[in-house]
Design an enzyme around this catalytic site. Structure first.
Site, short mmCIF file in Angstrom:
data_model
loop_
_atom_site.label_atom_id
_atom_site.label_comp_id
_atom_site.label_asym_id
_atom_site.label_seq_id
_atom_site.Cartn_x
_atom_site.Cartn_y
_atom_site.Cartn_z
CD GLU A 1 -7.21 -3.19 -0.69
OE1 GLU A 1 -7.47 -4.25 -1.29
OE2 GLU A 1 -6.11 -2.62 -0.75
CG HIS B 1 -6.32 -9.69 -0.23
ND1 HIS B 1 -7.58 -9.13 -0.17
CD2 HIS B 1 -5.51 -8.74 -0.77
CE1 HIS B 1 -7.53 -7.89 -0.64
NE2 HIS B 1 -6.29 -7.62 -1.02
CG HIS C 1 -2.12 -5.68 0.86
ND1 HIS C 1 -2.74 -4.51 1.22
CD2 HIS C 1 -2.80 -6.14 -0.21
CE1 HIS C 1 -3.76 -4.28 0.41
NE2 HIS C 1 -3.81 -5.26 -0.47
CD GLU C 2 -1.52 -9.17 -2.40
OE1 GLU C 2 -2.63 -9.74 -2.43
OE2 GLU C 2 -1.33 -8.02 -2.88
#
Lengths: 497, 497
Positions: free
Chosen positions: A291, A265, A261-262
């Site tokens: 997101e 980003h 997830h990070e």
């Protein structure tokens, strides 16, 4: 380029430097700082934020903006300069509406409410939280009155995270999701076994695995870091310094997905065009767009069958305890669907229901139809209605998230909008990537990144969220159907797998 | 407190916040930053330094200073407020003399000379360094002309590191040291065996040992860090956030002493009175005073027989290869005296001779009696004269230090002055610590720290170096005799041990 434009850019570049520096202070605070450094750090960050704000909202910036706008007429809408002017104008007008005292009061009351929240969690009692929360809630409502009025009293809050998006647009999406997701939860049936994700997983080995995955994601040596922290996040200081954080637990493997997830980003930060660095355009259009990309790399890549078909052998080699877990068991386990109490632990299907709950409660709070004192009861009722679970106490209910300690209404919906947008964008670019399935399996993620970079990331914060969507895939509004189709496919696949 | 004083303090507090933040940027750059972050980091640091400088030298600060000074008449000289006004006045007057363009030119030429230095080292050729060095040297001379003239053209340079100290005072000290140290080197005779310091020393075990030593030095949990870096340094962001760095080598144990050196810096930062935080007084009187304390903890503690009498058993337990090294061998080895080519590898006896060489060359450069082109030859001649060694090439000679890449004359002497002052202060406080010997042996370093804190550290940067010395031990000038006595005793002890 006009002199005013040059001067404005120089001014905004310096403010951008201050913002990036605040980012370094925050990263350091979360990842490195000894605990006793907090007081000094708060002073330093306060001073920096104050200077950045002052320099941005002062009359001189306003005059430069006006002169640059006058000189910029006829510029192509999509040009960097025209986009910079639109963004700076929107932010300047908004920030000028807020007196420094109100801003300071919000920060101060938010700090106190955070302390109250920690204590309320400790004592598992919403009543401990309520008085401070009521005060910060009142400050937020006063702030909203200073903003451009919308159709809904919730619009100004939403606008902080999704520029120019309206409450009714979000509601339209969520109204579609609400019954469909509830139906899907029922269809998902018995939760799959994911007990293999618990066990003995040495942190160094997890690090090796995750750093390898991030390298496959496309991060180049000398441009990024991955460090442990308590609440994972990602940030960046220019294109050559991307910082991702994670929370390893030696007794389970769940850091895999929070790190991907990070990593998502991080990739979207990485992809911003070099020309946009050191300006307000060195960002993303909105929280939901940001997101959408973290969810894409966490879920569409990181929970896909193809990706793990290629990667599971390495995981099994690194963690011999998983020796007997086959691909099917792994895939079903990491995609297990089960209604639960805690948002951050929710699976892809139930996650958005947690968000819809918060979105609906926030609107009522802001409209004044729900008193803060009645939150726990309303929370419990909606959890039962949406997810069919009973909330046993405040810590596992209304006190679970930090966002309301600063009355940060409008943030939550961006999480679900991001999930929706992520799938919509993925479907919109799939035709460019005929070999995506085999690339996922081979861990060759460069083409996926390049396509997303070209269509979306490189534009940075030049466009409004829906403008960015249009440039990425030609769509002009959020469409929940691809997301629902994706989830339906996943649920069906889990049952027949 | 007058309004002007309050306003001045607020202004200086904000500038202090910016300086501390620059410190965080630098720490991060040296310790954490991915290599490709350098360009963005340079922009951010440049902007921050610019804002801090502008805010300090502007007319408003000058007016606040004047008004606060007028209202402060009659204040006790030693009071915090009077000291703050003296320091701020001295710095403001100095900084106002320098046009922004000259400052920028110095930074720019320094950067280019740094690049040339790296290349010259690569090619082991001073000629590659010379053209850029000549330019930055010229900028430095132009800067010096803007400063208050002294008896010596070297005075303005020295004043940057040792406020209000004169070249002749340093020369008086070094003129005593020069022949005495040369004689001591001869007396030291055959170098002791220190080959046991080379071997296989796992970094994790070194970390365990060093963190234990730093805890014995008095650092409390949650207030400090120790991290690996290339060029070790120490810094601090308030009293609760002290950062020390070290350079571990798995093939030798020499990081022990460089870490105790940085630990000494850290302790002096730690000891600054809380009331002085967030102001220019949150520092030390001068570079020499700072260095006196790092040398104290590195050498007077860290190379003492008593300290290792207590600690060597732990070292031997951690590193079984040292099993057969007895205390005498250890002590003689870690205090080995041998003239060499490289300053940073020099022992306590020869170290200051390396400094005297640089001090003498710098004075000639600044006076114009030595042309930059003639530096390598002058270097070689002086190395032969002072240390009796022949310089085989530029890398092991004139190109070994980074300091001259920005023509940073005046810095080098503070290293030797620090060694001298460290012993002088130690001798001056010994009477307060009758049990020091046994405390060193027991690793109970709290009383030593407390005495130094009370006598020296707590005053921060309130006083000029010699004023600080007077308050610490009653002396009003630097006395090289205790230092020479200490070295004589050490050399004698090594021979009879």
């Amino acid at each position: 380029m006009s002199d005013a434009m040059t001067d404005l850019k120089q001014r905004l570049a310096e403010i951008s430097d201050l913002q990036r520096t605040l980012g370094v202070l925050r990263w350091d605070q979360q990842v490195m700082m000894p605990a006793q450094g907090a007081a000094s750090r708060a002073e330093a960050a306060g001073t920096l934020a104050g200077i950045a704000h002052e320099r941005f909202v002062d009359d001189e910036t306003g005059q430069l903006l006006e002169r640059a706008e006058a000189a910029a007429e006829g510029l192509d809408y999509d040009s960097d300069d025209a986009s910079l002017l639109r963004l700076a104008r929107r932010r300047w007008d908004k920030e000028r509406r807020v007196p420094a005292e109100l801003r300071a009061e919000w920060t101060r009351e938010g700090g106190k409410t955070h302390v109250a929240w920690l204590e309320a969690r400790e004592r598992n009692d919403f009543a401990v939280f309520l008085p401070a929360f009521r005060r910060v809630h009142e400050v937020a409502l006063r702030w909203a009155e200073l903003m451009e009025p919308g159709d809904s009293p919730y619009d100004p809050f939403l606008d902080e995270y999704e520029p120019e998006m309206k409450t009714r647009e979000v509601k339209a999406v969520f109204d579609v999701l609400r019954p469909e997701l509830a139906a899907l939860v029922r269809e998902a049936g018995e939760p799959a076994d994911d007990s293999f994700l618990e066990g003995d997983f040495p942190v160094e080995t997890q690090t090796e695995l995750l750093e390898g995955i991030l390298r496959d994601f496309g991060f180049e040596d000398g441009t990024w870091r991955l460090d442990p922290t308590v609440h994972p996040f990602a940030t960046w200081f220019g294109g050559g310094d991307i910082r991702m954080t994670t929370r390893y637990r030696a007794d389970n493997l769940r850091a895999l997905w929070s790190t991907m997830h990070e990593g998502g980003h991080g990739l979207s930060f990485r992809g911003i065009a070099p020309e946009l660095r050191r300006s307000p355009l060195d960002g993303l259009p909105s929280f939901a767009v940001a997101e959408s990309q973290s969810r894409t790399w966490e879920n569409l890549v990181g929970r896909s069958l193809a990706f793990w078909r290629g990667r599971l052998p390495e995981v099994k080699r690194l963690f011999p305890a998983l020796e007997h877990v086959d691909l099917d068991t792994w895939y079903r386990g990491i995609n297990r669907v089960e209604p639960g109490l805690i948002r951050v632990e929710a699976d892809e299907v139930t996650y958005s229901l947690h968000i819809i709950l918060r979105f609906e409660l926030e609107q009522e709070l802001v409209a004044g139809t729900l008193d803060p004192a009645d939150l726990p009861e309303a929370w419990g009722a909606k959890m039962h209605e949406l997810l069919g679970v009973d909330v046993p106490d405040d810590v596992r209910g209304v006190l679970q998230d930090v966002h309301w300690t600063r009355a940060g209404y409008g943030y939550f919906p961006t999480y679900a909008l991001g999930s929706v947008l992520g799938v919509q964008i993925w479907r919109g670019i799939e035709d460019d990537l005929p070999d995506l399935e085999s690339q996922l399996e081979a861990g060759e993620l460069g083409p996926l990144y390049e396509t997303l970079r070209e269509r979306l990331y490189r534009h940075g914060a030049k466009f409004l969220p829906m403008e960015a969507l249009e440039r990425a895939i030609g769509a002009t509004e959020i469409d929940p159907q691809p997301y629902l189709d994706y989830l339906r496919g996943k649920v069906a696949g889990l049952q027949t797998a």
